[in-house]
Design a protein around this motif. Structure first.
Motif, short mmCIF file in Angstrom:
data_model
loop_
_atom_site.label_atom_id
_atom_site.label_comp_id
_atom_site.label_asym_id
_atom_site.label_seq_id
_atom_site.Cartn_x
_atom_site.Cartn_y
_atom_site.Cartn_z
N PHE A 74 30.00 8.48 70.15
CA PHE A 74 28.76 8.24 69.41
C PHE A 74 28.70 9.11 68.16
N MET A 75 29.02 10.39 68.30
CA MET A 75 28.92 11.30 67.17
C MET A 75 29.91 10.92 66.06
N ALA A 76 31.03 10.30 66.43
CA ALA A 76 32.01 9.86 65.43
C ALA A 76 31.46 8.72 64.57
N MET A 77 30.47 8.00 65.09
CA MET A 77 29.89 6.88 64.35
C MET A 77 28.72 7.29 63.46
N VAL A 78 28.26 8.52 63.59
CA VAL A 78 27.07 8.98 62.88
C VAL A 78 27.46 10.03 61.84
N GLU A 79 26.89 9.91 60.67
CA GLU A 79 27.12 10.92 59.64
C GLU A 79 26.43 12.22 60.04
N PRO A 80 27.07 13.36 59.79
CA PRO A 80 26.45 14.65 60.13
C PRO A 80 25.07 14.78 59.47
N GLY A 81 24.10 15.19 60.25
CA GLY A 81 22.75 15.38 59.75
C GLY A 81 21.96 14.10 59.57
N GLU A 82 22.55 12.95 59.92
CA GLU A 82 21.89 11.67 59.71
C GLU A 82 20.64 11.52 60.58
N LEU A 83 20.72 12.03 61.81
CA LEU A 83 19.58 11.91 62.70
C LEU A 83 19.62 13.00 63.74
N ASP A 84 18.47 13.22 64.38
CA ASP A 84 18.42 14.15 65.50
C ASP A 84 18.90 13.38 66.71
N ALA A 85 20.10 13.65 67.13
CA ALA A 85 20.75 12.84 68.16
C ALA A 85 20.52 13.38 69.57
N THR A 86 19.66 14.36 69.75
CA THR A 86 19.47 14.97 71.06
C THR A 86 19.13 13.95 72.13
N SER A 87 18.15 13.12 71.87
CA SER A 87 17.74 12.11 72.85
C SER A 87 18.82 11.06 73.05
N VAL A 88 19.47 10.66 71.97
CA VAL A 88 20.52 9.65 72.06
C VAL A 88 21.69 10.18 72.87
N LEU A 89 22.07 11.44 72.69
CA LEU A 89 23.17 12.02 73.45
C LEU A 89 22.81 12.14 74.93
N ALA A 90 21.57 12.49 75.21
CA ALA A 90 21.12 12.56 76.61
C ALA A 90 21.16 11.17 77.24
N PHE A 91 20.75 10.16 76.47
CA PHE A 91 20.79 8.78 76.96
C PHE A 91 22.24 8.34 77.18
N ALA A 92 23.13 8.70 76.28
CA ALA A 92 24.55 8.36 76.42
C ALA A 92 25.13 8.98 77.69
N ALA A 93 24.73 10.21 77.98
CA ALA A 93 25.19 10.87 79.21
C ALA A 93 24.71 10.09 80.43
N LEU A 94 23.46 9.70 80.41
CA LEU A 94 22.91 8.92 81.51
C LEU A 94 23.66 7.60 81.68
N GLN A 95 23.96 6.94 80.56
CA GLN A 95 24.69 5.67 80.62
C GLN A 95 26.09 5.86 81.21
N ALA A 96 26.77 6.92 80.86
CA ALA A 96 28.11 7.18 81.39
C ALA A 96 28.06 7.38 82.90
#
Length: 127
Positions: A74-96
């Motif tokens: 996921f982080m490879a698809m997002v430009e650094p600083g583009e968004l606060d990815a905290t919630s998205v990363l937590a959701f990605a962990a849940l999905q895995a």
């Protein structure tokens, strides 16, 4: 009102007691724990606490690697600083973890973390 309550885990204001990110993290932790216990049921000598703990640890490590991989993708698809990815990363962990859980439910002996969990030795044939 309940909506005005801060998150009990991180303190985020107006989170109705549990923010989205902490909710994802909490559910992920529960699924990881359940996955380890199920794997131990299949693969560990349940009379040996150290063996059961070793199996649950291997499951936790395997799931952590799965989580790390999906978060990295996921982080490879997002430009650094583009968004606060905290919630998205937590959701990605849940999905895995949910994906591994789905595999486990479909075939418990070959769970999503089967490569990390040794199979229980067959019982000796009774005479």
């Amino acid at each position: 009102m309940r909506q005005d309550l801060a998150c009990a885990a991180c303190g985020q204001q107006r989170a109705a007691g549990l923010c989205e990110t902490c909710g994802y993290r909490r559910r992920t932790e529960v699924l990881v724990m359940e996955g380890g216990l199920v794997a131990a049921t299949w693969a560990a000598d349940l009379t040996d606490a150290a063996d059961a703990a070793a199996v649950t640890d291997r499951v936790r490590e395997s799931l952590a690697a799965d989580i790390s991989k999906i978060q990295g993708e996921f982080m490879a698809m997002v430009e650094p600083g583009e968004l606060d990815a905290t919630s998205v990363l937590a959701f990605a962990a849940l999905q895995a973890v949910e994906a591994a859980e789905a595999v486990r439910r479909a075939c418990p002996r070959q769970a999503g973390t089967a490569t990390a969990v040794p199979q229980r030795a067959p019982l000796p044939a009774s005479a």
